[in-house]
Scaffold this active site. Sequence first.
Site, PDB file in Angstrom:
ATOM      1  N   GLY A  73      57.191  16.952  42.166  1.00  0.00           N
ATOM      2  CA  GLY A  73      57.157  16.224  42.194  1.00  0.00           C
ATOM      3  C   GLY A  73      56.175  15.896  43.187  1.00  0.00           C
ATOM      4  O   GLY A  73      56.028  14.853  44.010  1.00  0.00           O
ATOM      5  N   CYS A  74      54.358  16.597  43.094  1.00  0.00           N
ATOM      6  CA  CYS A  74      53.339  15.830  43.605  1.00  0.00           C
ATOM      7  C   CYS A  74      53.497  14.108  43.183  1.00  0.00           C
ATOM      8  O   CYS A  74      53.128  13.853  42.107  1.00  0.00           O
ATOM      9  CB  CYS A  74      52.299  16.972  43.170  1.00  0.00           C
ATOM     10  SG  CYS A  74      50.786  15.963  43.874  1.00  0.00           S
ATOM     11  N   GLY A  75      53.369  13.479  44.375  1.00  0.00           N
ATOM     12  CA  GLY A  75      53.115  12.166  43.558  1.00  0.00           C
ATOM     13  C   GLY A  75      52.035  11.694  43.792  1.00  0.00           C
ATOM     14  O   GLY A  75      51.245  10.144  43.344  1.00  0.00           O
TER      15      GLY A  75
END
Length: 281
Positions: A118-120
């Site tokens: 989920g790294c944005g």
Amino acid sequence: MLRSQDPSNPEIPDAVRTRPLRFRGSTAASIPREVPEETAVALVHDASTTAVMMATPSDLVEFGLGFSLTEGVIANVSDVRDIDVVAGQDGIEVRMWLSPRSSAAAAARRRRQAGPTGCGLCGVDSLAQALRAPPAVGHGLTLRPGDIHAAIDALPQLQTLGDLTRAVHAAGWWSPGGGYLAVREDVGRHNALDKLAGALAMAATPAPPGAVVLTSRVSVEMVQKAAMIGAQVIIAVSAPTALAIRTAEAAGMTLVGVARRDGFEVFTGDERIDQGAAPRA
């Protein structure tokens, strides 16, 4: 020809059955439980890797398109000439071939590193890029308090993988009178939103004005991505960050957080909420 569905990939399921030892008080028992799968997914533009994300291995065509849209690599789906999903020993590649006008943007955004689930913003190489100004969203959408409650109440019924595993996020597009047009799930909240963006972009007809509904907190990149797909409203079960609030204000977006059965909080854009004759406390 752009593909509308992922090829079947039975080797990497969305969920895996485990048998954890469950304790209830002093009693222990081995019980079956489904847990979500997490796979390295490389997003590849013109044979060069742009990003590697840990994601749920479903809806990957939509993931690739949605990521490309929300990150500004492409302006619309027609900028992708072809797309393939290819499973390998170490993960899955989503291979996208771009129109000439989008190739330069892809090269400028190239990010050659793996990111956590989920790294944005993983791999962004400048502060200006991380804090990019969002596009202004449209106007004309008005929601009643009951609409926001309806959107929150209806989402759990559409979280198939979430109901099975209790371990994934969801992002949905909800419009008054029409309900949910699409809902997508993933172990990463950014991934779920990107998959939703791809689903909306691939739909036969444009989405009606509506709200992005999230099961997660609202960070700045969630606002940036929602603005890229024209969401006038974000509704989230958790609170936003201060930077997310400032970014929503800059986009002219209504940001609703802490949305639960007993109420919600409007952090920006309360003019889109029809308060009727209800007095303010």
